[in-house]
Design an enzyme around this catalytic site. Structure first.
Site, PDB file in Angstrom:
ATOM      1  N   CYS A  34      57.998  36.145 -35.089  1.00 48.63           N
ATOM      2  CA  CYS A  34      58.149  37.037 -33.935  1.00 48.63           C
ATOM      3  C   CYS A  34      59.167  36.371 -33.026  1.00 48.63           C
ATOM      4  O   CYS A  34      59.656  35.285 -33.310  1.00 48.63           O
ATOM      5  CB  CYS A  34      56.805  37.279 -33.258  1.00 48.63           C
ATOM      6  SG  CYS A  34      56.400  36.079 -32.023  1.00 48.63           S
ATOM      7  N   ARG A  38      51.934  45.727 -24.079  1.00 51.27           N
ATOM      8  CA  ARG A  38      51.027  45.171 -25.093  1.00 51.27           C
ATOM      9  C   ARG A  38      49.934  44.351 -24.451  1.00 51.27           C
ATOM     10  O   ARG A  38      48.845  44.222 -24.998  1.00 51.27           O
ATOM     11  CB  ARG A  38      51.819  44.277 -26.055  1.00 51.27           C
ATOM     12  CG  ARG A  38      52.824  45.024 -26.890  1.00 51.27           C
ATOM     13  CD  ARG A  38      53.402  44.126 -27.927  1.00 51.27           C
ATOM     14  NE  ARG A  38      52.332  43.393 -28.594  1.00 51.27           N
ATOM     15  CZ  ARG A  38      52.555  42.451 -29.503  1.00 51.27           C
ATOM     16  NH1 ARG A  38      53.784  42.137 -29.834  1.00 51.27           N
ATOM     17  NH2 ARG A  38      51.567  41.835 -30.073  1.00 51.27           N
TER      18      ARG A  38
END
Ligand code: EPZ
Length: 417
Positions: free
Chosen positions: A117, A397
């Protein structure tokens, strides 16, 4: 794609209420796979990752319903699939938390490898090594990890690196294993302790959570439970910085100051005056911010998830501060965007050198990861002019309605489609 539009210069004041901890709610939701009975989780934050986890549980056969705003009622009566598909895992690495409980409950799990990521490679080798120690056979091919085990058997697992979700995954795998499991060099994060509390309520036998050695006596089955998720210490820390960076007077409620000891100490070192209550914190105005170095470390050290927010604050502190990021290998992406707003930052490997106090000016900036986005919002609150933060799906998120909470504290911020 939503953006946030911020006009800087307002001093925050008033109150913000902290939501439940995303990083506790995610493993707690995964733990519902371990029992056919109903589990009720309250104080759940309504953020994108929680909705993703609910979709993932749904794929596996779990009936999970949100109710009265911040609770989820989940029942995994029967596991109807053992696969966590790529399209879900690629949006949320925490899907890997399904691996342990799925294996413990049904003897089989197929989870897409999470891949890297923005902040680093973030391998899951320690998760897989632990499961093999518990007797699982592991195969990684075609981008998936497949784990199988008739029944897991207790073992001694020593983590050669402290891993939060690795510790959580092993706890959830071990609770139904035959015999005793000992986890050594386990993570000490409050979210690990919170998961252990939920599992214990479900009938698991766990001791030592919150210490480096966790002992789990396997049981044959677990039952339903009700559990309130702990407050989000990183959201609370983010709002502490928001109050400090705008020289505001901001009260933060429904938080747990004990989970923020080192962050509070560090902010006080930097000249921020903070009043502490049992479940509330208050940033007072009038602080004359001074540069203070920080080194991120596993809990109870200074949280890596607070590093980006702290860097934004140090641009407003007098003097030169040194920020060392020890946990992730690429967690300074916010620095290049802060530079575009006028910050003086030099990156040298795992260290960032921040000059202050610098005048920031509004700009259009791009969020790259959850906490980098928070850092850009904080900089926008104090920058002259208008800041547009793009790609704020990263922010959504992990922060519930951040612009509404900031608006209610007087910030000039709005979400634009
Ligand atoms: C958890 O991630 C959090 N996420 C992260 O929060 C947080 O930044 C991180 O812990 C550190 O505190 C959740 O809890 C869902 P790690 P996790 O395993 O568990 C290496 C946020 O902002 N490692 O503790 O994935 C890894 O590469 C997120 O909310 C291995 O090498 O982090 C890293 O360098 C971002 N092999 C270090 O350990 C492994 O098998 C710590 O990672 C596992 C980890």
């Amino acid at each position: 794609m939503d953006k946030l539009r911020i006009t800087g210069g307002r001093k925050l004041q008033g109150q913000v209420r902290i939501s439940g901890a995303k990083n506790s709610a995610l493993p707690a939701m995964a733990a519902t796979l371990l029992t056919p009975e109903e589990v009720l989780l309250t104080n759940i934050p309504l953020v994108a990752d929680i909705r993703t986890m609910r979709r993932l549980l749904g794929e596996l056969g779990v009936k999970a319903e949100f109710e009265d705003g911040h609770a989820v009622r989940a029942t995994a009566e029967k596991i109807t699939s053992n696969e966590a598909p790529y399209d879900l895992v690629k949006t949320m690495r925490a899907s890997v938390l399904a691996l342990g409980p799925l294996l413990a409950r049904s003897g089989k799990a197929r989870v897409s490898l999470p891949g890297g990521c923005a902040i680093g490679a973030r391998p899951i080798n320690l998760h897989l090594k632990g499961l093999e120690k518990l007797g699982a056979t592991i195969r990684t091919e075609y981008g998936y990890v497949e784990a199988e085990a008739e029944r897991l058997t207790g073992a001694r697992i020593v983590f050669d690196k402290i891993t939060v979700t690795g510790t959580e995954n092993m706890m959830m795998a071990a609770v139904l294993a035959k015999g005793t499991t000992v986890l050594e060099n386990a993570a000490l994060e409050p979210e690990v302790t919170d998961l252990a509390e939920l599992l214990t309520k479900m009938g698991a036998k766990i001791s030592g959570a919150g210490s480096p050695t966790i002992t789990i006596e396997g049981v044959s089955s677990l039952h339903g439970a009700t559990h309130a998720i702990i407050p989000d210490r990183i959201e609370a820390g983010t709002f502490l910085v928001a109050g400090a960076i705008t020289d505001g007077d901001l009260e933060i409620t429904a938080c747990n100051p004990e989970h923020l000891t080192v962050v509070i100490d560090k902010l006080e070192d930097a000249g921020v005056s903070i009043e502490k209550g049992k479940d509330r914190l208050r940033v007072k105005p009038g602080s004359n911010l001074q540069a203070s170095d920080v080194i991120t470390k596993e809990y109870p050290g200074f949280a890596t998830d607070m590093q980006a927010q702290y860097m934004a604050l140090m641009t407003q502190a007098n003097g030169i501060s040194l920020i060392t990021e020890n946990i992730f290998e690429n967690r300074f992406m916010h620095a290049s965007e802060l530079l575009r707003m006028g910050a003086h930052i030099r990156i040298d490997g795992a260290r960032a050198i921040v000059g202050g106090k610098t005048r920031l000016t509004g700009a259009t900036v791009i969020a790259s990861d959850l906490r980098a986005s928070a850092s850009l919002v904080l900089a926008g609150l104090v920058a002259d002019g208008v800041t547009i933060v793009d790609r704020i799906y990263h922010l959504d998120r992990g922060y519930e309605k951040i612009e509404e909470k900031l608006q209610s504290a007087g910030a000039d911020i709005e979400r634009v489609k």
